[in-house]
Scaffold this motif. Structure first.
Motif, PDB file in Angstrom:
ATOM      1  N   VAL A  82       0.845  -1.192   0.000  1.00 48.72           N
ATOM      2  CA  VAL A  82       0.000   0.000   0.000  1.00 48.72           C
ATOM      3  C   VAL A  82       0.882   1.244   0.000  1.00 48.72           C
ATOM      4  N   GLU A  83       0.327   2.298  -0.596  1.00 52.03           N
ATOM      5  CA  GLU A  83       1.004   3.597  -0.599  1.00 52.03           C
ATOM      6  C   GLU A  83       0.072   4.631   0.003  1.00 52.03           C
ATOM      7  N   LEU A  84       0.586   5.361   0.962  1.00 52.43           N
ATOM      8  CA  LEU A  84      -0.184   6.415   1.601  1.00 52.43           C
ATOM      9  C   LEU A  84       0.475   7.751   1.251  1.00 52.43           C
ATOM     10  N   ARG A  85      -0.358   8.734   0.979  1.00 54.93           N
ATOM     11  CA  ARG A  85       0.169  10.008   0.503  1.00 54.93           C
ATOM     12  C   ARG A  85      -0.125  11.128   1.482  1.00 54.93           C
ATOM     13  N   CYS A  86       0.817  12.066   1.566  1.00 54.68           N
ATOM     14  CA  CYS A  86       0.639  13.231   2.430  1.00 54.68           C
ATOM     15  C   CYS A  86       1.059  14.486   1.671  1.00 54.68           C
ATOM     16  N   ASP A  87       0.172  15.469   1.658  1.00 48.51           N
ATOM     17  CA  ASP A  87       0.479  16.781   1.095  1.00 48.51           C
ATOM     18  C   ASP A  87       0.586  17.773   2.239  1.00 48.51           C
ATOM     19  N   PRO A  88       1.778  18.248   2.534  1.00 48.28           N
ATOM     20  CA  PRO A  88       1.931  19.151   3.688  1.00 48.28           C
ATOM     21  C   PRO A  88       1.471  20.562   3.335  1.00 48.28           C
TER      22      PRO A  88
END
Lengths: 111, 116
Positions: B19-25
């Motif tokens: 799985v890939e989890l994404r974060c946009d700060p």
């Protein structure tokens, strides 16, 4: 590993009462922060107290820090039902390090 | 302005899948953090980035976990060969910088990962 430990784990009070939560930590710190979390999702920053400070106020919140005992307390005065949440302390103990969070105190305020 | 965003908000996967989890700060925040929170537990620190580099990877639970950050902005947390014990809410936060933890961390809403 956990740096901070909150006490109590759970607290139930009536609206209008004061709520006090405590946090103990293990190593020297630069500062200590308190965060609030609703419904198991994102946390919201409440207040930061530096290692050379002893007390800080923000609205109905009062935070104390005792570096000799390696402990802090968060006092919420005149609590409201909307204060129901989990509260975490977090410590920063060195330059260029991330915050380390405790396990939190779950506060329930009933009307 | 926009806060920290994470995607997906929920992810259900089968054991053994990646799985890939994404974060946009928040734009302009140089520090980015990943935490994991299991049911009823506190936040477990995983990794943080200062710019694109990760000075401290000590919190990653195993070599199945990796993270990268590109362009000093978006970060992805990858979990390979997921296990049931990986089920948790994965929280991302950003701050202006990471110096002595002086700056407030702004948290995203998290990704709830369920491994069946």
């Amino acid at each position: 590993s956990q740096q901070g430990e909150e006490d109590p784990q759970a607290l139930s009070i009536q609206e209008g009462e004061n709520a006090t939560m405590n946090c103990s930590y293990k190593t020297s710190i630069n500062n200590l922060q308190w965060y609030r979390q609703n419904s198991g999702r994102g946390l919201v920053h409440l207040i930061l107290i530096r290692s050379n400070e002893r007390e800080k106020h923000s609205g109905r919140l009062r935070v104390t820090l005792d570096t000799s005992k390696k402990s802090s307390s968060l006092l919420i005065t005149a609590s409201r039902a909307a204060d129901t949440a989990s509260y975490f302390c977090a410590t920063a103990f060195g330059a260029g390090t991330a915050l380390i969070f405790g396990k939190g105190t779950t506060l329930s305020v009933s009307s | 302005g926009a806060g920290v965003s994470q995607s997906p908000s929920n992810k259900v996967t089968e054991k053994g899948k990646d799985v890939e989890l994404r974060c946009d700060p928040i734009s302009g925040h140089t520090a980015l953090y990943w935490y994991r929170q299991s049911l009823g537990q506190g936040l477990e620190f995983l990794i943080y980035f200062q710019g694109n580099s990760a000075p401290d990877k000590s919190g990653l639970p195993s070599d199945r976990f990796s993270a990268e950050r590109t362009g000093g902005s978006v970060s992805t947390l990858t979990i390979q060969r997921t296990q049931q014990e990986d089920s948790a809410v994965y929280l991302c936060a950003s701050s202006l910088d990471v110096q002595a933890g002086e700056n407030e961390q702004f948290f995203g809403p998290g990704t709830r990962l369920t491994v069946l």
